[in-house]
Design an enzyme around this catalytic site. Structure first.
Site, PDB file in Angstrom:
ATOM      1  N   ASP A  38       2.539   1.633   5.353  1.00  9.77           N
ATOM      2  CA  ASP A  38       3.126   2.359   3.670  1.00  9.77           C
ATOM      3  C   ASP A  38       2.362   1.652   2.480  1.00  9.77           C
ATOM      4  O   ASP A  38       1.354   1.950   2.269  1.00  9.77           O
ATOM      5  CB  ASP A  38       4.511   1.370   3.610  1.00  9.77           C
ATOM      6  N   ASP A  39       2.279   0.098   2.101  1.00  9.98           N
ATOM      7  CA  ASP A  39       1.688   0.548   1.457  1.00  9.98           C
ATOM      8  C   ASP A  39       1.357  -1.300   1.330  1.00  9.98           C
ATOM      9  O   ASP A  39       1.639  -2.563   0.305  1.00  9.98           O
ATOM     10  CB  ASP A  39       2.285   0.247  -0.117  1.00  9.98           C
TER      11      ASP A  39
ATOM     12  N   HIS B 163       9.024  11.586   3.958  1.00 10.34           N
ATOM     13  CA  HIS B 163      10.598  10.360   4.044  1.00 10.34           C
ATOM     14  C   HIS B 163      11.891   9.936   3.769  1.00 10.34           C
ATOM     15  O   HIS B 163      11.750  11.276   2.688  1.00 10.34           O
ATOM     16  CB  HIS B 163      10.027   9.392   2.044  1.00 10.34           C
TER      17      HIS B 163
ATOM     18  N   HIS C  98      -0.245   4.600   2.387  1.00 12.38           N
ATOM     19  CA  HIS C  98      -0.312   5.326   1.521  1.00 12.38           C
ATOM     20  C   HIS C  98      -1.984   5.102   0.890  1.00 12.38           C
ATOM     21  O   HIS C  98      -1.781   3.587   0.538  1.00 12.38           O
ATOM     22  CB  HIS C  98       0.163   4.946   0.395  1.00 12.38           C
TER      23      HIS C  98
ATOM     24  N   HIS D 291       2.063   5.441   8.924  1.00 16.71           N
ATOM     25  CA  HIS D 291       2.835   5.814   7.419  1.00 16.71           C
ATOM     26  C   HIS D 291       1.553   5.023   6.192  1.00 16.71           C
ATOM     27  O   HIS D 291       2.056   3.947   6.925  1.00 16.71           O
ATOM     28  CB  HIS D 291       4.350   5.741   7.834  1.00 16.71           C
TER      29      HIS D 291
ATOM     30  N   GLU E 227      14.883   5.716   3.696  1.00 13.68           N
ATOM     31  CA  GLU E 227      14.186   4.323   2.975  1.00 13.68           C
ATOM     32  C   GLU E 227      15.502   3.660   1.888  1.00 13.68           C
ATOM     33  O   GLU E 227      16.045   2.336   2.829  1.00 13.68           O
ATOM     34  CB  GLU E 227      13.287   4.754   2.117  1.00 13.68           C
TER      35      GLU E 227
HETATM   36  N1  ADE Z   1       4.595   5.670  -2.882  1.00 16.73           N
HETATM   37  C1  ADE Z   1       4.635   4.599  -2.218  1.00 16.73           C
HETATM   38  N2  ADE Z   1       5.060   4.113  -1.150  1.00 16.73           N
HETATM   39  C2  ADE Z   1       6.180   5.041  -1.294  1.00 16.73           C
HETATM   40  C3  ADE Z   1       7.477   4.359  -0.030  1.00 16.73           C
HETATM   41  N3  ADE Z   1       7.692   3.077   0.605  1.00 16.73           N
HETATM   42  N4  ADE Z   1       8.344   4.912  -0.863  1.00 16.73           N
HETATM   43  C4  ADE Z   1       8.159   6.019  -1.695  1.00 16.73           C
HETATM   44  N5  ADE Z   1       6.997   6.470  -2.073  1.00 16.73           N
HETATM   45  C5  ADE Z   1       5.847   5.765  -1.992  1.00 16.73           C
HETATM   46 ZN    ZN Z   2       6.054   5.295   2.286  1.00 14.83          ZN
END
Ligand code: ADE
Ligand code: ZN
Length: 344
Positions: free
Chosen positions: A284-285, A203, A25, A23, A206
């Site tokens: 994630d990011d 997703h 991005h 997971h 969340e």
């Molecule tokens: N795009 C990038 N990170 C995200 C996240 N945590 N949730 C939804 N969309 C995303």
């Molecule tokens: Zn994500």
């Protein structure tokens, strides 16, 4: 042994733990320094043009407050080389985190809307992935994620374009603003992707309710849920997820930074492990949420005092839940067994 406060694990051993990241991005790996470098290279003036002013924007109150900055910062990605440089920077850091296989999402619509051609994003990312195994020892796969706050027709159009250009994607995902954009909006998209032989993830859970997790499974046929933390609010859903061993790609530091949970101590991951859910740890990011997958593991171990067996289990789940070929999974499970043996 998921909560023992006195268990310890050596930080270097944690970084060496062989794992898969499922997971991630790629646009969320764009570090502030690289944003400024690419802005200078492309002659772009950013609203926050210095490291100090840009870094001051990284305080988030929810998912949307993060997404606003995440999409704005993508303005610096113009050429194939920009996408390739971003991807290589991620792979280098992922290797330092012990990642041995990475399944990487990108947001094609977020680039198209800025006038960047699909081929620029796809070819740039793919060129870095093509040499990833040789350069970093990381096998990879690419997933096209669609923006759930955009209409389904837009996603279908972009999916057709990706298929027509034979983009090297193995699957599709669904991301962006969750609440109010339920899985039921994307049934035709997932049917088309399945018919094209693509793997399916989304997703769910969340910020959205447990029913979105259920709908992603029932209506979209997804094989893996990204996040899924709110599933714990529904004990029947938990029973089903355990029975089917549906992989949940949990991102603890992201959940804290986006206030999906109050603190890391309050994160449901220990409870999810104890319930027998198939969970793994992801970043994630990472440029936005305080670190890569290794930093997520380190924070969890510091918070919950996990032992080697617990982190090994999470790493095993990540490898087994990946879309890697069976032979590659076996290779990584052997590496994990060697890591485990070295701990005793
Ligand atoms: N795009 C990038 N990170 C995200 C996240 N945590 N949730 C939804 N969309 C995303
Ligand atoms: Zn994500």
């Amino acid at each position: 042994m998921t909560h023992s406060p006195d268990a310890t694990i050596d930080p270097a051993a944690l970084a060496a733990l062989p794992k898969a990241e499922l997971h991630l991005h790629i646009e969320g790996t764009l570090e502030a320094e690289l944003i400024l470098e690419l802005a200078a290279r492309n002659g772009i003036t950013l609203p926050f043009p210095t490291l100090e002013t840009l870094s001051a924007q990284y305080e988030f109150t929810d998912l949307q407050s993060f997404l606003n900055l995440y999409y704005a910062n993508m303005a610096v990605l113009i050429t194939e080389a920009d996408f390739a440089d971003m991807t290589r920077a991620y792979l280098r850091r992922a290797r330092e985190s012990g990642v041995r296989h990475a399944e990487i999402m990108f947001d094609p619509q977020a680039h198209l809307v800025r006038g960047i051609e699909l081929s620029t994003a796809v070819n740039g990312i793919a060129s870095a992935l093509a040499s990833s195994e040789a350069d970093f020892g990381i096998t990879t796969a690419l997933i096209a994620a669609f923006l759930r706050d955009e209409p389904e027709d837009s996603a279908l159009e972009v999916l057709e374009a990706l298929l027509a250009m034979e983009a090297p994607i193995i699957g599709i995902g669904l991301d962006s603003a969750e609440v109010g954009n339920p899985p039921s909006k994307f049934i035709r998209l997932y049917q088309r992707a399945a018919a094209a032989g693509l793997r399916l993830v989304a997703h769910a859970g969340e910020e959205g309710p447990p029913s979105y997790v259920e709908d992603a499974l029932n209506l979209l046929g997804v094989e893996r849920i990204d996040h899924g933390i709110r599933a714990v609010e529904d004990k029947f859903l938990v029973q089903r997820l355990v029975a089917e061993q549906v992989p949940l790609t949990v991102c603890p530091l992201s959940n804290v930074r986006l206030r999906a949970v109050d603190t890391l101590a309050a994160h449901p991951l220990p409870q999810m492990i104890d319930a027998g859910l198939n969970v793994c740890v992801n970043s994630d990011d990472p440029a936005y949420f305080g670190g890569h997958v290794g930093a997520n593991f380190a924070a969890l171990v510091a918070e919950f005092g996990w032992d080697g067996a617990t982190v090994e289990k999470l790493a095993r789940n990540s490898i087994r839940s990946s879309f890697a070929a069976a032979g590659r999974k076996d290779e990584l499970l052997d590496e994990l067994a060697a890591w485990s043996a070295s701990q005793t």
